[in-house]
Design a protein around this motif. Structure first.
Motif, short mmCIF file in Angstrom:
data_model
loop_
_atom_site.label_atom_id
_atom_site.label_comp_id
_atom_site.label_asym_id
_atom_site.label_seq_id
_atom_site.Cartn_x
_atom_site.Cartn_y
_atom_site.Cartn_z
N TYR A 1 5.68 7.47 6.59
CA TYR A 1 4.83 7.32 7.76
C TYR A 1 3.58 8.20 7.65
O TYR A 1 2.48 7.80 8.04
CB TYR A 1 5.60 7.68 9.03
CG TYR A 1 6.40 6.54 9.62
CD1 TYR A 1 5.75 5.42 10.15
CD2 TYR A 1 7.79 6.59 9.69
CE1 TYR A 1 6.48 4.37 10.71
CE2 TYR A 1 8.52 5.55 10.25
CZ TYR A 1 7.86 4.44 10.75
OH TYR A 1 8.57 3.41 11.31
N MET A 2 3.77 9.42 7.13
CA MET A 2 2.63 10.31 6.96
C MET A 2 1.58 9.69 6.05
O MET A 2 0.37 9.73 6.32
CB MET A 2 3.08 11.65 6.37
CG MET A 2 3.70 12.58 7.37
SD MET A 2 2.44 13.32 8.42
CE MET A 2 3.39 14.66 9.12
N ASN A 3 2.03 9.12 4.93
CA ASN A 3 1.09 8.51 4.00
C ASN A 3 0.32 7.36 4.63
O ASN A 3 -0.80 7.05 4.22
CB ASN A 3 1.83 8.03 2.75
CG ASN A 3 2.05 9.14 1.74
OD1 ASN A 3 1.21 10.03 1.58
ND2 ASN A 3 3.18 9.10 1.04
N ALA A 4 0.93 6.72 5.62
CA ALA A 4 0.27 5.60 6.30
C ALA A 4 -0.63 6.03 7.44
O ALA A 4 -1.30 5.20 8.07
CB ALA A 4 1.33 4.63 6.84
N THR A 5 -0.69 7.34 7.73
CA THR A 5 -1.41 7.87 8.88
C THR A 5 -2.86 8.20 8.55
O THR A 5 -3.15 8.82 7.53
CB THR A 5 -0.70 9.13 9.41
OG1 THR A 5 0.59 8.76 9.93
CG2 THR A 5 -1.50 9.81 10.50
N ASP A 6 -3.77 7.82 9.44
CA ASP A 6 -5.18 8.18 9.31
C ASP A 6 -5.48 9.51 10.00
O ASP A 6 -6.25 10.33 9.47
CB ASP A 6 -6.06 7.08 9.91
CG ASP A 6 -5.94 5.77 9.15
OD1 ASP A 6 -6.39 5.71 8.00
OD2 ASP A 6 -5.38 4.80 9.71
N VAL A 7 -4.91 9.70 11.18
CA VAL A 7 -5.11 10.96 11.92
C VAL A 7 -3.77 11.40 12.49
O VAL A 7 -3.10 10.62 13.19
CB VAL A 7 -6.13 10.80 13.06
CG1 VAL A 7 -6.25 12.11 13.85
CG2 VAL A 7 -7.49 10.38 12.53
N PHE A 8 -3.38 12.63 12.18
CA PHE A 8 -2.13 13.18 12.69
C PHE A 8 -2.46 14.14 13.84
O PHE A 8 -3.43 14.91 13.76
CB PHE A 8 -1.38 13.92 11.59
CG PHE A 8 0.00 14.34 11.99
CD1 PHE A 8 1.05 13.43 11.98
CD2 PHE A 8 0.27 15.64 12.41
CE1 PHE A 8 2.32 13.80 12.37
CE2 PHE A 8 1.53 16.02 12.79
CZ PHE A 8 2.56 15.11 12.77
N VAL B 1 -2.06 1.29 0.96
CA VAL B 1 -0.81 0.96 0.26
C VAL B 1 0.38 1.31 1.14
O VAL B 1 1.33 0.52 1.29
CB VAL B 1 -0.74 1.71 -1.08
CG1 VAL B 1 0.63 1.49 -1.74
CG2 VAL B 1 -1.86 1.26 -2.01
N ALA B 2 0.35 2.50 1.74
CA ALA B 2 1.46 2.93 2.59
C ALA B 2 1.58 2.05 3.84
O ALA B 2 2.69 1.73 4.29
CB ALA B 2 1.27 4.40 2.98
N LYS B 3 0.45 1.68 4.41
CA LYS B 3 0.48 0.82 5.61
C LYS B 3 1.11 -0.54 5.30
O LYS B 3 1.82 -1.11 6.14
CB LYS B 3 -0.94 0.61 6.14
CG LYS B 3 -1.54 1.83 6.82
CD LYS B 3 -2.98 1.56 7.23
CE LYS B 3 -3.64 2.80 7.79
NZ LYS B 3 -5.05 2.57 8.16
N ALA B 4 0.85 -1.05 4.10
CA ALA B 4 1.37 -2.37 3.74
C ALA B 4 2.90 -2.39 3.80
O ALA B 4 3.50 -3.40 4.17
CB ALA B 4 0.89 -2.77 2.35
N ASP B 5 3.54 -1.26 3.45
CA ASP B 5 5.00 -1.20 3.48
C ASP B 5 5.56 -1.35 4.89
O ASP B 5 6.72 -1.73 5.08
CB ASP B 5 5.47 0.13 2.88
CG ASP B 5 5.22 0.21 1.38
OD1 ASP B 5 5.08 -0.86 0.76
OD2 ASP B 5 5.15 1.33 0.84
N GLU C 1 12.33 11.12 3.71
CA GLU C 1 11.63 10.05 3.01
C GLU C 1 10.84 9.18 3.99
O GLU C 1 9.69 8.79 3.72
CB GLU C 1 12.62 9.18 2.23
CG GLU C 1 13.29 9.89 1.05
CD GLU C 1 14.37 10.88 1.47
OE1 GLU C 1 14.83 10.80 2.65
OE2 GLU C 1 14.74 11.73 0.64
N GLU C 2 11.43 8.88 5.15
CA GLU C 2 10.73 8.07 6.15
C GLU C 2 9.54 8.83 6.72
O GLU C 2 8.46 8.24 6.95
CB GLU C 2 11.70 7.70 7.27
CG GLU C 2 12.76 6.69 6.87
CD GLU C 2 13.76 6.45 7.98
OE1 GLU C 2 13.99 5.28 8.31
OE2 GLU C 2 14.29 7.43 8.54
N ILE C 3 9.72 10.12 6.95
CA ILE C 3 8.61 10.93 7.47
C ILE C 3 7.43 10.89 6.52
O ILE C 3 6.28 10.68 6.92
CB ILE C 3 9.07 12.39 7.70
CG1 ILE C 3 10.03 12.45 8.90
CG2 ILE C 3 7.87 13.30 7.94
CD1 ILE C 3 10.77 13.76 9.02
#
Length: 415
Positions: free
Chosen positions: A292-299, A198-202, A287-289
């Motif tokens: 992006y975090m929600n869209a991340t698979d590995v940090f 969902v986050a990646k779609a944004d 908010e942007e951080i």
């Protein structure tokens, strides 16, 4: 974390105290672009949730040549970093006020003199209770750094570090009385997790495996080793995309320009991974951080300094419940045991192996994510604010029974 009631303001005695708690914070402060400035704002905001009838007050520390458009509702006084008299005037201003206590955010580089020693002039002249938070504790401090921290302990009523490992370092390397020390974790926002798809779609990133790092860019971040890891992983994971999020640190940019970023971009070209690495060269909002975090698979945090005792970036990643690969700096070792992958310094091979261990095993990655999120929930700013407020209650001589804290809470904050 202390055992406290969920709704602290329901306790009459505590509510009365909260309503009349006025604190002054000494730190650098937004819009100055610095991790400690962000930390200071977030902590003040969290405490203000419990002290709604008190106006947060900041004494902002300005770097040489720095001119900032501060929030005038909060920033009531300014210290000029390299002007000794500025610290004495700030102390006099505090003493003439009705503040109940002073919160000082300490990092050697934001105060004037060798290792920030000018701060001592403020600390020794303030006549209010002082709680100083340390953002740097070194294994092998210089003589100036040691003396600066010794002064912090001498003139502060309480000193805060973010991890328990600081206690031994402070006792052995700085020779201070650690009975003044309280351990309070770095706070994180109360984050609403989203499924990564969902986050990646944004961002239009569906179908990509996202690896990310965020923060102000400087050579100590070790981004080149993460890029080397991407070079090794891209043939196996062609959809891998590494997001390097954040602008160059203003101090680095002022003295070195974009030399480090240019070096990183050239390394990407040399490895032929232009389709696998993207640089977002700007200062990101909270908010942007989180998005992006929600869209991340590995940090990843491939940092180079083994003595680094705090990382707001890593704390936020935990708060978002991310699978994390990190070098073995002090803070990472303290918080990632059982909830992350630790790798050797300055090794693209080790970083690649750590990332691969998560990408090839989704079940393992999910387990790490859940452990990270559970830890992050215990370190939300709500809980951190309670810990700080409790220290001020101690300094005013109020009993724990009066404010409704349990004896176990006392021990968890003070030991």
């Amino acid at each position: 974390m202390p055992e406290t009631p969920e709704d602290l303001t329901s306790i009459p005695a505590l509510r009365e105290i909260l309503n009349r708690t006025d604190l002054c914070t000494v730190a650098d402060y937004p819009p100055r672009e610095c991790g400690i400035a962000t930390y200071s704002r977030d902590l003040i905001d969290a405490i203000h949730q419990f002290t709604p009838y008190s106006q947060p007050t900041v004494i902002a520390v300005n770097e040489p040549g720095g001119i900032h458009r501060y929030d005038r509702e909060r920033v009531k006084f300014q210290i000029y970093q390299d002007v000794p008299e500025s610290y004495i005037h700030a102390a006099e201003w505090i003493n003439d006020s009705d503040f109940d206590g002073v919160s000082v955010q300490h990092e050697h580089g934001i105060y004037g003199g060798p290792a920030g020693i000018m701060l001592t002039e403020l600390l020794k002249n303030v006549k209010k209770p002082i709680v100083t938070t340390l953002h740097t504790v070194l294994r092998k401090p210089s003589d100036d750094e040691k003396r600066a921290i010794q002064d912090v302990f001498q003139y502060s009523d309480k000193v805060v570090a973010h991890v328990g490992a600081a206690r031994e370092l402070l006792r052995d390397s700085y020779e201070v009385d650690v009975r003044k020390l309280a351990i309070i974790p770095h706070g994180v926002p109360n984050i609403r997790r989203l499924p990564t798809d969902v986050a990646k779609a944004d961002f239009g990133l569906n179908g990509r495996t996202i690896m990310s790092t965020f923060g102000l860019l400087s050579r100590g971040k070790g981004i080149e080793y993460a890029i080397e890891a991407v070079g090794q992983l891209a043939p196996k994971y062609p959809d891998l995309l590494y997001l390097v999020l954040g602008q160059t640190h203003p101090t680095v940019r002022r003295h070195q320009g974009e030399e480090y970023r240019n070096f990183l971009q050239e390394r990407v070209r040399e490895l032929g991974i232009e389709n696998n690495v993207v640089f977002e060269n700007r200062y990101l909002s909270l908010e942007e951080i989180i998005d992006y975090m929600n869209a991340t698979d590995v940090f990843v945090t491939p940092y180079l300094n083994p003595d680094q005792i705090i990382s707001g970036v890593l704390s936020y990643a935990l708060g978002c419940g991310k699978a994390i690969v990190s070098t073995k700096y002090l803070y990472a070792e303290s918080v990632l045991e059982g909830r992350g992958v630790l790798v050797d310094f300055r090794s693209g091979d080790a970083m690649a192996a750590g990332i691969d261990s998560l990408l090839r095993d989704p079940e393992y990655r999910h387990q790490i994510e859940e452990e990270s999120y559970r830890y992050g929930r215990r370190t939300t700013w709500h809980n951190v604010a309670v810990d700080y407020l409790y220290l001020y209650y101690q300094l005013t001589g109020r009993s724990t029974e009066e404010v409704g804290f349990t004896q176990k809470a006392v021990e968890s904050v003070t030991e």
